[in-house]
Design a protein around this motif. Structure first.
Motif, PDB file in Angstrom:
ATOM      1  N   LYS A 218       0.814  -1.214   0.000  1.00 36.25           N
ATOM      2  CA  LYS A 218       0.000   0.000   0.000  1.00 36.25           C
ATOM      3  C   LYS A 218       0.853   1.272   0.000  1.00 36.25           C
ATOM      4  O   LYS A 218       0.454   2.307  -0.544  1.00 36.25           O
ATOM      5  CB  LYS A 218      -0.948  -0.027   1.200  1.00 36.25           C
ATOM      6  CG  LYS A 218      -2.005  -1.122   1.107  1.00 36.25           C
ATOM      7  CD  LYS A 218      -2.896  -1.143   2.328  1.00 36.25           C
ATOM      8  CE  LYS A 218      -4.038  -2.133   2.172  1.00 36.25           C
ATOM      9  NZ  LYS A 218      -3.598  -3.518   1.941  1.00 36.25           N
ATOM     10  N   ASN A 263      -5.331  -7.179   3.816  1.00 41.28           N
ATOM     11  CA  ASN A 263      -6.392  -7.314   2.819  1.00 41.28           C
ATOM     12  C   ASN A 263      -7.679  -7.693   3.512  1.00 41.28           C
ATOM     13  O   ASN A 263      -7.678  -8.129   4.657  1.00 41.28           O
ATOM     14  CB  ASN A 263      -6.029  -8.365   1.756  1.00 41.28           C
ATOM     15  CG  ASN A 263      -5.719  -9.721   2.355  1.00 41.28           C
ATOM     16  OD1 ASN A 263      -6.565 -10.340   2.988  1.00 41.28           O
ATOM     17  ND2 ASN A 263      -4.485 -10.192   2.160  1.00 41.28           N
ATOM     18  N   ARG A 304     -16.237   0.833  -5.562  1.00 39.51           N
ATOM     19  CA  ARG A 304     -15.246   0.001  -6.251  1.00 39.51           C
ATOM     20  C   ARG A 304     -15.406   0.211  -7.760  1.00 39.51           C
ATOM     21  O   ARG A 304     -16.491   0.030  -8.311  1.00 39.51           O
ATOM     22  CB  ARG A 304     -15.440  -1.471  -5.904  1.00 39.51           C
ATOM     23  CG  ARG A 304     -14.750  -2.467  -6.833  1.00 39.51           C
ATOM     24  CD  ARG A 304     -13.225  -2.418  -6.781  1.00 39.51           C
ATOM     25  NE  ARG A 304     -12.685  -2.741  -5.503  1.00 39.51           N
ATOM     26  CZ  ARG A 304     -12.483  -3.980  -5.042  1.00 39.51           C
ATOM     27  NH1 ARG A 304     -12.832  -5.022  -5.771  1.00 39.51           N
ATOM     28  NH2 ARG A 304     -11.957  -4.168  -3.847  1.00 39.51           N
ATOM     29  N   ASP A 426     -10.468   1.108  -5.092  1.00 38.78           N
ATOM     30  CA  ASP A 426     -11.360   1.479  -3.999  1.00 38.78           C
ATOM     31  C   ASP A 426     -11.303   2.986  -3.793  1.00 38.78           C
ATOM     32  O   ASP A 426     -10.223   3.562  -3.606  1.00 38.78           O
ATOM     33  CB  ASP A 426     -10.959   0.758  -2.710  1.00 38.78           C
ATOM     34  CG  ASP A 426     -11.217  -0.736  -2.787  1.00 38.78           C
ATOM     35  OD1 ASP A 426     -11.976  -1.141  -3.682  1.00 38.78           O
ATOM     36  OD2 ASP A 426     -10.658  -1.484  -1.967  1.00 38.78           O
ATOM     37  N   GLU A 445      -7.299   2.375  -2.174  1.00 42.85           N
ATOM     38  CA  GLU A 445      -6.483   1.200  -2.485  1.00 42.85           C
ATOM     39  C   GLU A 445      -6.609   0.849  -3.956  1.00 42.85           C
ATOM     40  O   GLU A 445      -7.600   1.186  -4.610  1.00 42.85           O
ATOM     41  CB  GLU A 445      -6.926  -0.026  -1.664  1.00 42.85           C
ATOM     42  CG  GLU A 445      -6.571   0.030  -0.197  1.00 42.85           C
ATOM     43  CD  GLU A 445      -6.895  -1.288   0.510  1.00 42.85           C
ATOM     44  OE1 GLU A 445      -6.986  -2.328  -0.175  1.00 42.85           O
ATOM     45  OE2 GLU A 445      -7.059  -1.262   1.726  1.00 42.85           O
ATOM     46  N   ASN A 447      -6.384  -2.818  -6.076  1.00 43.23           N
ATOM     47  CA  ASN A 447      -6.412  -4.240  -5.761  1.00 43.23           C
ATOM     48  C   ASN A 447      -6.108  -5.110  -6.963  1.00 43.23           C
ATOM     49  O   ASN A 447      -6.752  -4.983  -8.016  1.00 43.23           O
ATOM     50  CB  ASN A 447      -7.804  -4.627  -5.236  1.00 43.23           C
ATOM     51  CG  ASN A 447      -8.161  -3.894  -3.960  1.00 43.23           C
ATOM     52  OD1 ASN A 447      -7.783  -4.294  -2.871  1.00 43.23           O
ATOM     53  ND2 ASN A 447      -8.896  -2.797  -4.103  1.00 43.23           N
ATOM     54  N   PRO A 450      -9.309  -8.432  -7.872  1.00 42.15           N
ATOM     55  CA  PRO A 450     -10.527  -7.859  -7.307  1.00 42.15           C
ATOM     56  C   PRO A 450     -11.697  -8.831  -7.417  1.00 42.15           C
ATOM     57  O   PRO A 450     -11.823  -9.558  -8.408  1.00 42.15           O
ATOM     58  CB  PRO A 450     -10.760  -6.626  -8.188  1.00 42.15           C
ATOM     59  CG  PRO A 450     -10.133  -6.971  -9.490  1.00 42.15           C
ATOM     60  CD  PRO A 450      -8.926  -7.787  -9.138  1.00 42.15           C
TER      61      PRO A 450
END
Length: 879
Positions: A218, A263, A304, A426, A445, A447, A450
């Motif tokens: 991250k 996560n 998302r 996100d 974030e 991902n 996903p």
């Protein structure tokens, strides 16, 4: 009742080609064979009370409630077990409905109970549970069927592909792209051989590993995005309380603490507003790693955005699991009421997941001063999870149409910055209809892998087929990921036909993988020894990333044990059908054996060819009901079936006037004289001519294979213990010649005898054996055929007697020998190596010793030893 055997069929099989996933249970009803359901007092009432949903089973009555009608009229318990096994799986959320119950033919009361499954472990459990349920219903004893149903749900969730991987696999299957599950989790191969792609969850073989690593870190992700002027929350990395104090001064309350490598919300604490909560949150985060992200808590909604192949696909608003107070119900009561929503189920079985109380729930309630017994005021939203994951009871709403073009551009740019071709972003914001840099929102974030469930099955809004662009990316321009497959079955000649076919394809420059009864070969390199003619061996070839053409021998045993290892082939060859392996696996007649072998041509794709032996009535009959093109082969140029077929525009390959000849309509293409094809031994090995014919026709059908490729391969395919082990292998010693062959059934031994009969040797000795798991008449027939061919016989034994004694096998062989030629000298030397040595020692100079071999390598090794001893002078030839 007693379960005698359980098999998992994973491919096209004897019971069904279209339903490859079947459980085959051999069930002995014992005393219940004499008690059909109408003779068991109260049976219908009990089964209807325990499993009322079975009213939907139409059964052979073809009406709702048909199964209960059958129970009332009287049906056998195997049939009941079949239906119970199906219903248990259905109640556990698995779509099943196909079943069959048939007598095995072995003895009274023994049945094959067949039913389909979605997850094989669940199918096996359902088989055993169904027997337990049926016994309880018969005896009238209490039984907790709900326990079995819940256990099946748990097995389903533990073993099935997740909704994301499953959606990609389903989309691939719709496009006729084959798939193979590579482990118990989410690693799946799409396509075969050189054209294969792999996915694991929603990471594809096209996904950059650097991008996955970046998304998993991250701190790196945030730094890259911040440097690219993407709005991200203000934050820093901390490792201790001193860092935390400095971070609070820099970031300010409210804030979020979460592990750098976390996560699914693990170790994350949001909306921190006090030092004490911050210290505890740091400890919680450091359970997952020393480095912790401290960043500004952004208010708004959790969104998302999904980007696939660097193109925006869709967006969803996610809401954590929560309940709304009504002023009279406790939080636990509100959870229970929410879970009654028919859209909520166990795990991923439905659109929504049931809300469970876990440590996250307790923590969130504790932070508010609540317990499960608290009655929240009317209208208060009580959050039960810190994140909006659907797997913990959250909900999703599709908002794709609301996303501002600037946010779409930003999402696609983020995917490029990180390098993820399947990317979940996100965002926390009040909405997505305004550009993020105007609404005050931020990217939280990025991902890898996903989840797709929120898009495929949103709680509200339009479902999005997000698997479609993934498959488009992996297989552009409509590719199906397949490689050509030629599948070969029959009683005799399969392995030789397979090897000749593979040699022709290899001569055309293709990278061939093939399976035989003596091993698996990739590009002519032997990868595995043994009988490799089953589904696992076929998939070994299809999984190999170097193979661009597969030639697969498919034997009876593999089809019966597990089905075929592929759903579809381009060409199927059936060499012949003869009496072999009868009385095994519920196959008692040659007609049933033909039905087993027909599974292979039934898998040929519509544009492909089934190549059938026009000289064999049972094989020729297989053309009925096939949904593909037909090709024929024949040892007779005047075969009326071939002539009629070609007159209608068909293709065939025949033995004609000393030539291997292809027939196209009324035209002939002469390939080679058989005397120029070494494997036919100047045309004397008629059965090998019969093996050449379908191999030639099968390969001729592919544009990538030319007539010259076929001719070159046939001229250079030399029969030997290397290229064709156990198939007419000659060893010419100074004293005598040895001929080793794998013939193991009467038809095969007859073909071998016909060949030996054409050879000119002063003495012919046969070393014969009988296979213990064959019928008495088969073993006798081998003795009778050998007695009419050889001047002297030696009886030896296989190491594995397969259920018989030495004395039984020898007696049956002698019965056959005496019925045909009682005067032929017979010696019993049960050890194979000793039998070969004895034959060498006693034979005349220039004799031929023919050995029926079981373990080919052992036989060939002993003959080579005799040859070496002779060369070293260790054995002196007799006069």
């Amino acid at each position: 009742m007693k379960i005698l055997e359980l098999k998992v069929l994973r491919g096209p099989n004897y019971w069904s080609v279209r339903r490859p996933k079947l459980i085959q249970m051999k069930l002995d009803l014992e005393e219940l064979e004499q008690k059909p359901t109408n003779k068991i007092p109260g049976f219908r009432e009990r089964i209807e009370a325990m499993l009322p949903s079975m009213i939907e089973h139409r059964c052979s009555e073809s009406v709702r409630g048909g199964f209960f009608i059958r129970v009332e009229e009287g049906t056998w318990m195997g049939h009941v077990v079949e239906h119970i096994a199906l219903e248990l799986q259905t109640l556990a959320g698995m779509n099943t409905g196909f079943g069959r119950t048939r007598s095995t033919g072995e003895r009274e009361g023994v049945y094959h109970v067949i039913f389909n499954y979605e997850e094989e472990e669940a199918g096996l459990y359902a088989a055993k549970a169904a027997v337990r349920v049926a016994e309880a219903l018969t005896d009238g004893t209490p039984y907790d069927v709900e326990n079995d149903i819940q256990k099946l749900r748990e097995i389903r969730e533990d073993t099935r592909l997740g909704p994301s991987t499953g959606s990609i696999v389903s989309e691939a299957a719709k496009r006729n792209i084959p798939f193979i599950r590579l482990n118990r989790h989410s690693l799946v191969q799409l396509g075969y051989g050189v054209h294969q792609k792999r996915i694991r969850a929603t990471i594809a073989s096209t996904t950059s590993s650097i991008a996955v690593d970046l998304a998993g870190d991250k701190e790196d992700t945030k730094n890259l995005l911040e440097a690219a002027e993407v709005p991200v929350p203000k934050g820093t990395i901390i490792r201790n309380e001193e860092d935390l104090m400095q971070a609070i001064s820099y970031v300010g309350y409210p804030m979020v603490l979460k592990p750098v490598d976390g996560n699914h919300g693990k170790g994350a604490t949001t909306n921190i507003t006090t030092w004490d909560v911050a210290v505890k949150a740091l400890a919680d985060a450091q359970k997952y790693g020393r480095a912790v992200i401290c960043e500004k808590f952004i208010t708004g909604f959790d969104f998302r955005l999904l980007v696939i192949n660097f193109k925006f696909v869709c967006a969803a608003r996610r809401t954590p699991a929560a309940v709304t107070g009504d002023g009279s119900s406790t939080i636990q009561q509100l959870i229970d009421e929410t879970n009654k929503d028919p859209r909520r189920g166990f795990g991923h079985e439905k659109v929504l997941t049931r809300i469970t109380v876990d440590d996250f729930t307790w923590k969130m309630l504790h932070d508010k001063g609540y317990t499960l017994e608290t009655v929240p005021p009317p209208g208060e939203l009580v959050l039960l999870k810190p994140t909006a994951n659907l797997s913990t009871g959250g909900t999703s709403t599709d908002v794709t149409e609301e996303v501002h073009p600037a946010n779409i551009f930003m999402a696609e740019r983020i995917a490029r910055i990180i390098g993820l071709d399947i990317c979940g972003i996100d965002i926390m914001a009040e909405n997505l209809s305004d550009p993020l840099n105007e609404s005050g929102g931020a990217v939280l974030e990025v991902n890898a892998a996903p989840g797709f469930r929120m898009h495929v099955e949103p709680s509200e809004g339009i479902p999005r087929n997000v698997a479609e662009p993934v498959v488009d990316m992996l297989f552009p321009q409509g590719g199906d990921g397949r490689i050509p497959i030629i599948a070969i079955t029959g009683t005799n000649g399969k392995t030789t036909t397979t090897r000749i076919t593979a040699a022709i394809v290899r001569a055309a420059g293709r990278k061939v993988g093939y399976t035989t009864s003596d091993g698996i070969y990739i590009q002519n390199q032997k990868m595995m020894d043994g009988d490799t003619t089953g589904p696992v061996s076929a998939q070994f070839v299809l999984k190999d990333p170097t193979v661009d053409f597969a030639v697969l021998e498919c034997a009876r045993g593999g089809i019966l044990r597990g089905g075929l290892g592929f759903q579809q082939c381009d060409v199927a060859i059936v060499t012949n059908i003869a009496e072999d392996h009868l009385g095994m696996g519920g196959i008692n007649t040659v007609e049933q054996m033909a039905r087993v072998k027909k599974v292979v041509p039934e898998t040929v794709c519509t544009r492909g060819y089934a190549i059938l032996n026009a000289d064999d009535d049972l094989v020729y009959k297989m053309k009925e009901g096939l949904d593909c093109n037909l090709g024929l082969f024949s040892m007779r140029e005047d075969n009326p079936r071939v002539l009629e077929h070609c007159a209608r525009g068909g293709k065939a390959c025949i033995f004609e006037n000393g030539y291997v000849t292809i027939m196209k309509e009324n035209w002939k293409v002469r390939v080679l004289p058989v005397k120029d094809i070494p494997v036919t031994y100047f045309g004397k090995a008629l059965h090998n001519i019969a093996n050449v014919l379908p191999a030639v026709l099968a390969t001729y059908l592919f544009k990538a294979v030319s007539i010259e490729d076929i001719r070159h391969a046939l001229r250079t395919f030399e029969p030997s213990s290397v290229l064709t082990p156990g198939r007419l292998n000659f060893f010419h010693l100074r004293k005598c010649s040895f001929l080793a062959d794998f013939a193991h059934n009467p038809a095969g031994v007859q073909l071998l005898s016909d060949f030996v009969g054409q050879l000119d040797y002063p003495q012919k000795i046969g070393i014969i054996t009988g296979t213990g798991d064959r019928r008495d008449e088969d073993i006798r027939a081998i003795g009778a055929i050998a007695a009419g061919t050889f001047d002297e016989l030696i009886i030896r034994m296989d190491k594995n007697l397969r259920g018989r004694t030495v004395e039984e096998i020898e007696a049956l062989l002698r019965e056959g020998i005496n019925s045909a030629n009682p005067s032929v000298p017979v010696t019993a030397i049960h050890d194979e190596a000793e039998a070969l040595s004895e034959a060498y020692d006693r034979c005349e100079r220039g004799a031929l010793v023919t050995a029926l071999c079981d373990k080919v390598e052992g036989t060939l090794a002993k003959i080579r030893t005799l040859q070496e001893q002779e060369e070293l002078g260790g054995r002196v030839p007799a006069s």
